[in-house]
Design a protein around this motif. Structure first.
Motif, PDB file in Angstrom:
ATOM      1  N   VAL A  73       0.820  -1.213   0.000  1.00 51.03           N
ATOM      2  CA  VAL A  73       0.000   0.000   0.000  1.00 51.03           C
ATOM      3  C   VAL A  73       0.851   1.259   0.000  1.00 51.03           C
ATOM      4  O   VAL A  73       0.415   2.322  -0.456  1.00 51.03           O
ATOM      5  CB  VAL A  73      -0.952  -0.012   1.231  1.00 51.03           C
ATOM      6  N   ARG A  74       2.082   1.169   0.439  1.00 49.75           N
ATOM      7  CA  ARG A  74       2.956   2.344   0.510  1.00 49.75           C
ATOM      8  C   ARG A  74       3.532   2.722  -0.857  1.00 49.75           C
ATOM      9  O   ARG A  74       4.157   3.776  -0.993  1.00 49.75           O
ATOM     10  CB  ARG A  74       4.098   2.080   1.486  1.00 49.75           C
ATOM     11  N   GLU A  75       3.350   1.835  -1.848  1.00 53.06           N
ATOM     12  CA  GLU A  75       3.909   2.070  -3.186  1.00 53.06           C
ATOM     13  C   GLU A  75       5.400   2.390  -3.106  1.00 53.06           C
ATOM     14  O   GLU A  75       5.874   3.428  -3.589  1.00 53.06           O
ATOM     15  CB  GLU A  75       3.144   3.193  -3.903  1.00 53.06           C
ATOM     16  N   PRO A  76       6.180   1.477  -2.502  1.00 56.07           N
ATOM     17  CA  PRO A  76       7.597   1.747  -2.279  1.00 56.07           C
ATOM     18  C   PRO A  76       8.421   1.585  -3.559  1.00 56.07           C
ATOM     19  O   PRO A  76       7.983   0.970  -4.529  1.00 56.07           O
ATOM     20  CB  PRO A  76       7.982   0.685  -1.254  1.00 56.07           C
ATOM     21  N   ASP A  77       9.630   2.126  -3.510  1.00 58.00           N
ATOM     22  CA  ASP A  77      10.577   1.903  -4.611  1.00 58.00           C
ATOM     23  C   ASP A  77      11.185   0.510  -4.537  1.00 58.00           C
ATOM     24  O   ASP A  77      11.564  -0.063  -5.556  1.00 58.00           O
ATOM     25  CB  ASP A  77      11.703   2.941  -4.562  1.00 58.00           C
ATOM     26  N   VAL A  78      11.291  -0.015  -3.305  1.00 59.42           N
ATOM     27  CA  VAL A  78      11.968  -1.300  -3.085  1.00 59.42           C
ATOM     28  C   VAL A  78      11.177  -2.115  -2.068  1.00 59.42           C
ATOM     29  O   VAL A  78      10.739  -1.577  -1.042  1.00 59.42           O
ATOM     30  CB  VAL A  78      13.405  -1.076  -2.554  1.00 59.42           C
ATOM     31  N   PHE A  79      11.027  -3.408  -2.356  1.00 60.66           N
ATOM     32  CA  PHE A  79      10.426  -4.345  -1.407  1.00 60.66           C
ATOM     33  C   PHE A  79      11.548  -5.187  -0.791  1.00 60.66           C
ATOM     34  O   PHE A  79      12.400  -5.724  -1.502  1.00 60.66           O
ATOM     35  CB  PHE A  79       9.436  -5.281  -2.104  1.00 60.66           C
ATOM     36  N   LEU A  80      11.523  -5.316   0.535  1.00 67.31           N
ATOM     37  CA  LEU A  80      12.498  -6.122   1.264  1.00 67.31           C
ATOM     38  C   LEU A  80      11.732  -7.193   2.038  1.00 67.31           C
ATOM     39  O   LEU A  80      10.929  -6.869   2.917  1.00 67.31           O
ATOM     40  CB  LEU A  80      13.310  -5.244   2.219  1.00 67.31           C
ATOM     41  N   LEU A  81      11.987  -8.454   1.729  1.00 64.06           N
ATOM     42  CA  LEU A  81      11.259  -9.575   2.327  1.00 64.06           C
ATOM     43  C   LEU A  81      12.231 -10.433   3.129  1.00 64.06           C
ATOM     44  O   LEU A  81      13.127 -11.059   2.564  1.00 64.06           O
ATOM     45  CB  LEU A  81      10.585 -10.412   1.247  1.00 64.06           C
ATOM     46  N   ASP A  82      12.050 -10.463   4.453  1.00 64.12           N
ATOM     47  CA  ASP A  82      12.970 -11.152   5.347  1.00 64.12           C
ATOM     48  C   ASP A  82      12.364 -12.479   5.800  1.00 64.12           C
ATOM     49  O   ASP A  82      11.570 -12.514   6.737  1.00 64.12           O
ATOM     50  CB  ASP A  82      13.291 -10.266   6.554  1.00 64.12           C
ATOM     51  N   GLU A  83      12.714 -13.559   5.118  1.00 67.03           N
ATOM     52  CA  GLU A  83      12.211 -14.909   5.436  1.00 67.03           C
ATOM     53  C   GLU A  83      10.692 -14.894   5.615  1.00 67.03           C
ATOM     54  O   GLU A  83      10.161 -15.393   6.613  1.00 67.03           O
ATOM     55  CB  GLU A  83      12.883 -15.434   6.715  1.00 67.03           C
ATOM     56  N   PRO A  84       9.937 -14.357   4.665  1.00 69.75           N
ATOM     57  CA  PRO A  84       8.509 -14.143   4.899  1.00 69.75           C
ATOM     58  C   PRO A  84       7.680 -15.421   4.960  1.00 69.75           C
ATOM     59  O   PRO A  84       6.547 -15.388   5.436  1.00 69.75           O
ATOM     60  CB  PRO A  84       8.087 -13.291   3.697  1.00 69.75           C
ATOM     61  N   LEU A  85       8.217 -16.550   4.500  1.00 70.51           N
ATOM     62  CA  LEU A  85       7.424 -17.783   4.457  1.00 70.51           C
ATOM     63  C   LEU A  85       7.848 -18.802   5.505  1.00 70.51           C
ATOM     64  O   LEU A  85       7.262 -19.882   5.581  1.00 70.51           O
ATOM     65  CB  LEU A  85       7.531 -18.421   3.060  1.00 70.51           C
ATOM     66  N   SER A  86       8.850 -18.483   6.306  1.00 72.87           N
ATOM     67  CA  SER A  86       9.435 -19.504   7.174  1.00 72.87           C
ATOM     68  C   SER A  86       8.520 -19.959   8.294  1.00 72.87           C
ATOM     69  O   SER A  86       8.705 -21.047   8.844  1.00 72.87           O
ATOM     70  CB  SER A  86      10.764 -19.002   7.761  1.00 72.87           C
ATOM     71  N   ASN A  87       7.514 -19.165   8.656  1.00 71.39           N
ATOM     72  CA  ASN A  87       6.611 -19.566   9.731  1.00 71.39           C
ATOM     73  C   ASN A  87       5.400 -20.345   9.233  1.00 71.39           C
ATOM     74  O   ASN A  87       4.526 -20.708  10.031  1.00 71.39           O
ATOM     75  CB  ASN A  87       6.123 -18.334  10.506  1.00 71.39           C
ATOM     76  N   LEU A  88       5.329 -20.591   7.942  1.00 69.08           N
ATOM     77  CA  LEU A  88       4.180 -21.290   7.368  1.00 69.08           C
ATOM     78  C   LEU A  88       4.457 -22.781   7.256  1.00 69.08           C
ATOM     79  O   LEU A  88       5.601 -23.206   7.134  1.00 69.08           O
ATOM     80  CB  LEU A  88       3.864 -20.724   5.977  1.00 69.08           C
ATOM     81  N   ASP A  89       3.387 -23.579   7.270  1.00 69.07           N
ATOM     82  CA  ASP A  89       3.581 -25.017   7.093  1.00 69.07           C
ATOM     83  C   ASP A  89       3.934 -25.303   5.632  1.00 69.07           C
ATOM     84  O   ASP A  89       3.830 -24.439   4.758  1.00 69.07           O
ATOM     85  CB  ASP A  89       2.345 -25.808   7.540  1.00 69.07           C
ATOM     86  N   ALA A  90       4.358 -26.538   5.371  1.00 72.37           N
ATOM     87  CA  ALA A  90       4.929 -26.882   4.063  1.00 72.37           C
ATOM     88  C   ALA A  90       3.941 -26.631   2.925  1.00 72.37           C
ATOM     89  O   ALA A  90       4.305 -26.068   1.885  1.00 72.37           O
ATOM     90  CB  ALA A  90       5.386 -28.344   4.060  1.00 72.37           C
ATOM     91  N   GLU A  91       2.699 -27.021   3.102  1.00 72.16           N
ATOM     92  CA  GLU A  91       1.708 -26.862   2.025  1.00 72.16           C
ATOM     93  C   GLU A  91       1.447 -25.391   1.743  1.00 72.16           C
ATOM     94  O   GLU A  91       1.370 -24.967   0.581  1.00 72.16           O
ATOM     95  CB  GLU A  91       0.407 -27.562   2.414  1.00 72.16           C
ATOM     96  N   LEU A  92       1.334 -24.603   2.809  1.00 69.83           N
ATOM     97  CA  LEU A  92       1.065 -23.181   2.631  1.00 69.83           C
ATOM     98  C   LEU A  92       2.270 -22.459   2.049  1.00 69.83           C
ATOM     99  O   LEU A  92       2.121 -21.499   1.289  1.00 69.83           O
ATOM    100  CB  LEU A  92       0.650 -22.566   3.963  1.00 69.83           C
ATOM    101  N   ARG A  93       3.482 -22.905   2.370  1.00 70.00           N
ATOM    102  CA  ARG A  93       4.674 -22.301   1.770  1.00 70.00           C
ATOM    103  C   ARG A  93       4.654 -22.456   0.260  1.00 70.00           C
ATOM    104  O   ARG A  93       5.002 -21.529  -0.476  1.00 70.00           O
ATOM    105  CB  ARG A  93       5.955 -22.928   2.338  1.00 70.00           C
ATOM    106  N   VAL A  94       4.266 -23.639  -0.210  1.00 65.24           N
ATOM    107  CA  VAL A  94       4.191 -23.873  -1.654  1.00 65.24           C
ATOM    108  C   VAL A  94       3.181 -22.924  -2.293  1.00 65.24           C
ATOM    109  O   VAL A  94       3.440 -22.307  -3.338  1.00 65.24           O
ATOM    110  CB  VAL A  94       3.811 -25.337  -1.934  1.00 65.24           C
ATOM    111  N   GLU A  95       2.027 -22.776  -1.650  1.00 57.86           N
ATOM    112  CA  GLU A  95       0.988 -21.894  -2.168  1.00 57.86           C
ATOM    113  C   GLU A  95       1.453 -20.440  -2.185  1.00 57.86           C
ATOM    114  O   GLU A  95       1.280 -19.722  -3.179  1.00 57.86           O
ATOM    115  CB  GLU A  95      -0.269 -22.031  -1.305  1.00 57.86           C
ATOM    116  N   MET A  96       2.079 -19.999  -1.079  1.00 57.55           N
ATOM    117  CA  MET A  96       2.504 -18.606  -0.987  1.00 57.55           C
ATOM    118  C   MET A  96       3.676 -18.291  -1.909  1.00 57.55           C
ATOM    119  O   MET A  96       3.812 -17.165  -2.392  1.00 57.55           O
ATOM    120  CB  MET A  96       2.857 -18.267   0.457  1.00 57.55           C
ATOM    121  N   ARG A  97       4.538 -19.286  -2.182  1.00 58.42           N
ATOM    122  CA  ARG A  97       5.609 -19.069  -3.160  1.00 58.42           C
ATOM    123  C   ARG A  97       5.023 -18.689  -4.511  1.00 58.42           C
ATOM    124  O   ARG A  97       5.476 -17.744  -5.159  1.00 58.42           O
ATOM    125  CB  ARG A  97       6.461 -20.332  -3.319  1.00 58.42           C
TER     126      ARG A  97
END
Length: 330
Positions: A148-172
């Protein structure tokens, strides 16, 4: 907008965490920084965000040198592993929060928050608080808050590591599709090699604060620059053997040969090997073998796993060669 790190060093007291990192993220590129715990991945991300001071070197976003610029003036958005949502605010309030504190009129902030939520697929959750959301739903809210901030750069710090295996695949898959729609220079940090290979336009492999290799997923897989990259990317890890070891004649003397487990063939001819153990992983079997003084692992169809003795050959063209002293590809 591009991101450039030039000779970036970061020290915590007497301990240097990043050792002169050079790295460029192209406009609209999703670059994944991959490495083990303690490699300096999050420190690199925080240096770009301005949350960790740079000891030496330069950080640029587009044409601006932002090395000494405070975080709020860099126009970057960061998504954390922990989501970092305010528990007492609804999803729409969390998404709009950064706009409201920047004096965007509330009605406009809410409308932009709703559009961002629809973009990441959480528009139906806006009246719920974080405690009423699943891990995947909280992650979508965190992504919408960044978007929503319309940034110039997105920084993602291990954003999927807390998800279970099936959800990680979906979110990837959703992250990759989102980046294709929205664009923007994106730095995504992970220790998960599959995540890196699936998501990255390019991958930067980081080890102990130094870049080992930068390349496309195919380049990282097909032509690892060092033995560290060769063994870190791939599961099971690449087999490394001396060129004068149990599979001689595949490379010059004084080198190491690297062979991915899937490139080893088991059958009735070749080099004799003893089966030490077998791990069945779905349709595959990881067969751990003893070749004289050396151990290797082969990946074969589970239906073709051998008994106690077998013979090993190597698929043609599948040998990687590294300098034995430096570990660098030759």
């Amino acid at each position: 907008m591009t991101v450039a790190l030039e000779g970036v060093r970061v020290a915590h007291g007497a301990r240097e965490v990043l050792h002169g990192v050079d790295l460029t993220v192209a406009r609209d590129e999703l670059l994944v920084v991959l490495g083990p715990s303690g490699a300096g991945k999050s420190t690199l991300l925080r240096a770009v965000a301005g949350l960790t001071p740079v000891s030496a070197g330069r950080v640029a976003i587009g044409e601006r040198d932002v090395t000494r610029l405070r975080p709020g003036l860099r126009n970057v958005a960061m998504v954390f592993q922990s989501y970092a949502l305010f528990p007492h605010l609804t999803a729409v309030e969390n998404i709009a929060f950064g706009l409201v504190v920047r004096d965007v009129p509330k009605a406009e902030a809410v409308e932009r928050a709703r559009r961002a939520a629809d973009t990441v697929g959480c528009g139906h959750l806006l009246d719920r608080r974080p405690g009423q959301l699943s891990g995947g739903e909280r992650q979508r809210v965190a992504l919408a808050r960044a978007l929503v901030r319309e940034p110039d750069v997105f920084l993602l710090d291990e954003p999927l590591s807390n998800l279970d295996a099936e959800l990680r695949v979906e979110m990837r898959a959703e992250l990759k599709a989102l980046h294709a729609r929205v664009g923007g220079a994106t730095l995504h940090v992970t220790h998960d090699q599959v995540e890196a290979l699936v998501l990255g336009d390019r991958i930067a492999v980081l080890r102990e604060g130094r870049i080992e290799q930068v390349g496309t997923p195919d380049e990282i897989w097909d032509a690892p620059a060092t033995t560290f990259v060769a063994r870190f990317v791939g599961s099971p890890a690449m087999n490394l053997l001396p060129s004068d070891g149990p599979l001689p004649g595949l490379a010059p003397p004084g080198t190491l040969i690297g062979i991915r487990p899937g490139a080893l063939r088991l059958g009735s001819s070749g080099v004799e090997a003893r089966v030490e153990r077998i791990e069945v992983v779905g349709e595959d079997a990881h067969v751990y073998l003893r070749l004289g003084e050396h151990s290797v692992v082969a990946r074969v169809p589970a239906t073709e796993r051998p008994g106690g003795e077998t013979f090993v050959t190597v698929r043609e063209g599948a040998v990687h060669v590294f300098d034995a002293a430096t570990g660098i590809r030759v």
